[in-house]
Design an enzyme around this catalytic site. Structure first.
Site, PDB file in Angstrom:
ATOM      1  N   CYS A 280      -4.380   5.077 -10.754  1.00 55.71           N
ATOM      2  CA  CYS A 280      -4.176   3.809 -11.697  1.00 55.71           C
ATOM      3  C   CYS A 280      -5.376   3.300 -12.538  1.00 55.71           C
ATOM      4  O   CYS A 280      -5.464   2.659 -13.663  1.00 55.71           O
ATOM      5  CB  CYS A 280      -3.056   2.923 -11.101  1.00 55.71           C
ATOM      6  SG  CYS A 280      -1.993   3.561 -10.337  1.00 55.71           S
TER       7      CYS A 280
ATOM      8  N   HIS B 119      -2.780  -3.102 -15.842  1.00 54.85           N
ATOM      9  CA  HIS B 119      -2.127  -1.922 -15.249  1.00 54.85           C
ATOM     10  C   HIS B 119      -0.589  -2.479 -14.705  1.00 54.85           C
ATOM     11  O   HIS B 119      -0.405  -3.388 -14.204  1.00 54.85           O
ATOM     12  CB  HIS B 119      -2.760  -1.370 -14.030  1.00 54.85           C
ATOM     13  CG  HIS B 119      -1.963  -0.275 -13.441  1.00 54.85           C
ATOM     14  ND1 HIS B 119      -1.250   0.713 -13.717  1.00 54.85           N
ATOM     15  CD2 HIS B 119      -1.396  -0.272 -12.039  1.00 54.85           C
ATOM     16  CE1 HIS B 119      -0.671   1.392 -12.958  1.00 54.85           C
ATOM     17  NE2 HIS B 119      -0.790   0.927 -11.930  1.00 54.85           N
TER      18      HIS B 119
ATOM     19  N   ASN C 136       5.788   2.381 -14.052  1.00 59.26           N
ATOM     20  CA  ASN C 136       4.451   2.523 -14.105  1.00 59.26           C
ATOM     21  C   ASN C 136       3.886   3.802 -14.515  1.00 59.26           C
ATOM     22  O   ASN C 136       4.443   5.011 -13.485  1.00 59.26           O
ATOM     23  CB  ASN C 136       4.143   2.308 -12.546  1.00 59.26           C
ATOM     24  CG  ASN C 136       2.724   2.472 -11.727  1.00 59.26           C
ATOM     25  OD1 ASN C 136       1.869   2.949 -12.728  1.00 59.26           O
ATOM     26  ND2 ASN C 136       2.374   1.918 -10.707  1.00 59.26           N
TER      27      ASN C 136
HETATM   28  O1  UT7 Z   1       0.298   1.871  -9.302  1.00 56.94           O
HETATM   29  C1  UT7 Z   1       0.026   2.053  -8.052  1.00 56.94           C
HETATM   30  C2  UT7 Z   1       0.178   0.960  -7.269  1.00 56.94           C
HETATM   31  N1  UT7 Z   1       1.492   0.782  -6.796  1.00 56.94           N
HETATM   32  C3  UT7 Z   1       2.179  -0.385  -6.531  1.00 56.94           C
HETATM   33  O2  UT7 Z   1       1.629  -1.221  -7.275  1.00 56.94           O
HETATM   34  C4  UT7 Z   1       3.417  -0.598  -6.065  1.00 56.94           C
HETATM   35  C5  UT7 Z   1       3.456  -1.868  -5.294  1.00 56.94           C
HETATM   36  N2  UT7 Z   1       4.605  -1.835  -4.352  1.00 56.94           N
HETATM   37  C6  UT7 Z   1       5.843  -2.227  -4.954  1.00 56.94           C
HETATM   38  O3  UT7 Z   1       5.884  -2.421  -6.092  1.00 56.94           O
HETATM   39  C7  UT7 Z   1       7.009  -2.585  -3.884  1.00 56.94           C
HETATM   40  O4  UT7 Z   1       6.647  -2.645  -2.811  1.00 56.94           O
HETATM   41  C8  UT7 Z   1       8.039  -1.542  -4.104  1.00 56.94           C
HETATM   42  C9  UT7 Z   1       8.995  -1.910  -5.334  1.00 56.94           C
HETATM   43  C10 UT7 Z   1       7.603  -0.141  -4.114  1.00 56.94           C
HETATM   44  C11 UT7 Z   1       9.000  -1.772  -2.982  1.00 56.94           C
HETATM   45  O5  UT7 Z   1       9.557  -3.142  -2.901  1.00 56.94           O
HETATM   46  P1  UT7 Z   1       9.413  -3.905  -1.871  1.00 56.94           P
HETATM   47  O6  UT7 Z   1      10.265  -5.233  -2.128  1.00 56.94           O
HETATM   48  O7  UT7 Z   1       8.172  -4.118  -1.201  1.00 56.94           O
HETATM   49  O8  UT7 Z   1      10.485  -3.322  -0.756  1.00 56.94           O
HETATM   50  P2  UT7 Z   1      10.197  -2.683   0.596  1.00 56.94           P
HETATM   51  O9  UT7 Z   1       9.424  -1.223   0.677  1.00 56.94           O
HETATM   52  O10 UT7 Z   1       9.866  -3.666   1.436  1.00 56.94           O
HETATM   53  O11 UT7 Z   1      11.974  -2.335   1.205  1.00 56.94           O
HETATM   54  C12 UT7 Z   1      12.638  -3.308   1.305  1.00 56.94           C
HETATM   55  C13 UT7 Z   1      14.077  -2.683   1.490  1.00 56.94           C
HETATM   56  C14 UT7 Z   1      13.816  -1.552   2.536  1.00 56.94           C
HETATM   57  O12 UT7 Z   1      15.448  -1.632   3.592  1.00 56.94           O
HETATM   58  P3  UT7 Z   1      15.373  -2.214   4.650  1.00 56.94           P
HETATM   59  O13 UT7 Z   1      14.368  -1.486   5.492  1.00 56.94           O
HETATM   60  O14 UT7 Z   1      14.993  -3.644   4.722  1.00 56.94           O
HETATM   61  O15 UT7 Z   1      16.869  -2.163   5.185  1.00 56.94           O
HETATM   62  C15 UT7 Z   1      14.025  -0.208   1.863  1.00 56.94           C
HETATM   63  O16 UT7 Z   1      14.636   0.840   2.446  1.00 56.94           O
HETATM   64  O17 UT7 Z   1      14.376  -2.007   0.401  1.00 56.94           O
HETATM   65  C16 UT7 Z   1      14.868  -0.903   0.740  1.00 56.94           C
HETATM   66  N3  UT7 Z   1      14.692   0.135  -0.661  1.00 56.94           N
HETATM   67  C17 UT7 Z   1      15.250   0.176  -1.591  1.00 56.94           C
HETATM   68  N4  UT7 Z   1      16.899  -0.140  -1.659  1.00 56.94           N
HETATM   69  C18 UT7 Z   1      17.470   0.215  -2.896  1.00 56.94           C
HETATM   70  C19 UT7 Z   1      13.374   0.679  -1.013  1.00 56.94           C
HETATM   71  N5  UT7 Z   1      13.717   1.219  -2.200  1.00 56.94           N
HETATM   72  C20 UT7 Z   1      15.116   1.025  -2.782  1.00 56.94           C
HETATM   73  C21 UT7 Z   1      15.612   1.425  -3.526  1.00 56.94           C
HETATM   74  N6  UT7 Z   1      16.768   0.975  -3.707  1.00 56.94           N
HETATM   75  N7  UT7 Z   1      15.048   2.081  -4.851  1.00 56.94           N
END
Ligand code: UT7
Length: 355
Positions: A139, A282, A312
């Protein structure tokens, strides 16, 4: 040590060795910008049909509503998007392909491992005689490329450099439930700039930074074989050639590092956030951008956000923003603009410009 003496009968050594004339001091300007998106739009509603997710979850957690995905059947790929973006950047600079001395393509999704994507782009834009190579910085690729291209021009070695940030991460996505935490975020695209030497030495980079924490590689990676999985992670054939990301770790890293990097870049320049006309960051997650904006008390219009439309796009995200801002007249000559990125590596970097 005694200096070497001429052999008897030989012509005496000149008192000073002949040297290349010192390069004339130059500034660097952003002469043109361009961008390109694939034809296929992937909406949150489309993703709802492909995996267990919802528009509400995606918008709330990321701010993304649509992203663009390369359609390979139509010839859309890293090099073709790059070539379109670069052609538009040359056009907006009033230049032709033959004016380029050097082309750098920042990408983590090269067309092939060999040749460099930049060489395919050169051919596609008409085959000018120029240097060409790819830069792999995930990125941060485009921002790292800006710093490198600027300094190459400043050194006097090159006058006109094309720089493209392009990624087509859709080829490494798992659009099933197993990949839902990454597939919702990433989109494809390309953005380009043409940088040129100028007699106005005030123009160019005021301060810059490039950082990496190699220990953080395991938070975003694309495994190609069993040995690519980090220690403690069981190799899984279903995960090969798909982006593996520890989203919450990257999120924490970004929320902490982003403001620190902005502050460090301002401090090096002896400026405050209020002195900067535009922050071009970014686009990784709307919540990360919002946190940075609040930390510096910036009004909404000073930190550009287009993640809602494109997701992204990795190395393309910063130049896609820049092209929109420049064409909309919101970034112009005389402005101070800070480019900031972070991502896989883990890497983070900035480039603060006097346009
Ligand atoms: O450019 C490269 C750099 N990358 C980034 O900057 C990404 C940075 N990270 C993020 O943007 C976030 O961490 C994400 C958007 C990827 C994920 O969001 P989050 O709030 O951190 O979610 P999480 O991974 O903590 O997951 C929370 C819950 C989980 O369920 P449980 O375990 O709490 O039951 C996931 O399984 O959300 C669930 N989940 C989803 N639910 C619906 C994960 N992805 C999805 C989805 N739809 N697409």
């Amino acid at each position: 040590m005694t200096p070497p003496q001429p052999a008897p009968g030989a012509r005496p050594l000149p008192s000073r060795p002949p040297s290349r004339a010192a390069p004339k001091a130059v500034g660097v300007r952003i002469a043109g910008t361009g961008s390109a998106l694939p034809s296929r739009v992937l909406t949150n509603a489309d993703l709802e049909r492909m995996m267990d997710t919802s528009d509400e979850w995606i918008v709330q957690r990321t701010g993304i509503r649509t992203r663009y995905i390369a359609d390979r059947a139509k010839g859309e790929s890293s090099y073709s998007l790059s070539a379109t973006a670069l052609t538009l950047a040359l056009e907006s600079a009033g230049l032709e392909a033959k004016d380029l001395d050097l082309l750098i393509v920042a990408t983590m999704t090269p067309e092939m491992s060999c040749p460099p994507t930049a060489c395919r782009v050169l051919e596609a834009i008409g085959g000018p005689q120029a240097g060409a190579f790819d830069l792999s910085g995930a990125c941060c690729g485009f921002v790292f490329g800006l710093n490198c291209a600027h300094d190459l021009i400043k050194s006097g070695a090159y006058r006109t450099v094309g720089l493209v940030g392009c990624d087509t991460l859709s080829k490494y996505m798992d659009y099933s439930d197993a990949g839902r935490s990454t597939a919702i975020i990433f989109g494809d695209g390309a953005g380009a700039v043409v940088l040129r030497a100028t007699d106005d030495t005030d123009k160019g980079i005021i301060s810059q930074a490039m950082h990496a924490d190699g220990g953080g590689w395991k938070h975003i990676y694309v495994p190609e074989c069993d040995m690519d999985f980090p220690c403690g992670v069981a190799p899984d054939p279903g995960k090969l050639c798909t982006v593996q990301m520890n989203g919450s770790q990257v999120f924490k890293f970004a929320v902490g590092t982003f403001p620190e990097l902005i502050q460090q870049t301002l401090d090096k320049a002896g400026l405050t956030a209020a002195d900067v006309d535009m922050f071009v960051c970014h686009q990784s997650n709307a919540r990360i951008l919002q946190a940075a904006r609040e930390r510096f008390g910036l009004p909404e219009e000073k930190l550009y956000v287009n993640i809602d439309r494109y997701g992204n796009t990795v190395a393309a995200s910063v130049p896609l923003c820049l092209d929109e801002l420049r064409r909309g007249g919101r970034v112009r000559d005389g402005h101070k603009v800070m480019f900031v990125a972070f991502g896989g590596g883990l890497t983070w970097g900035s480039s603060l410009w006097q346009l």
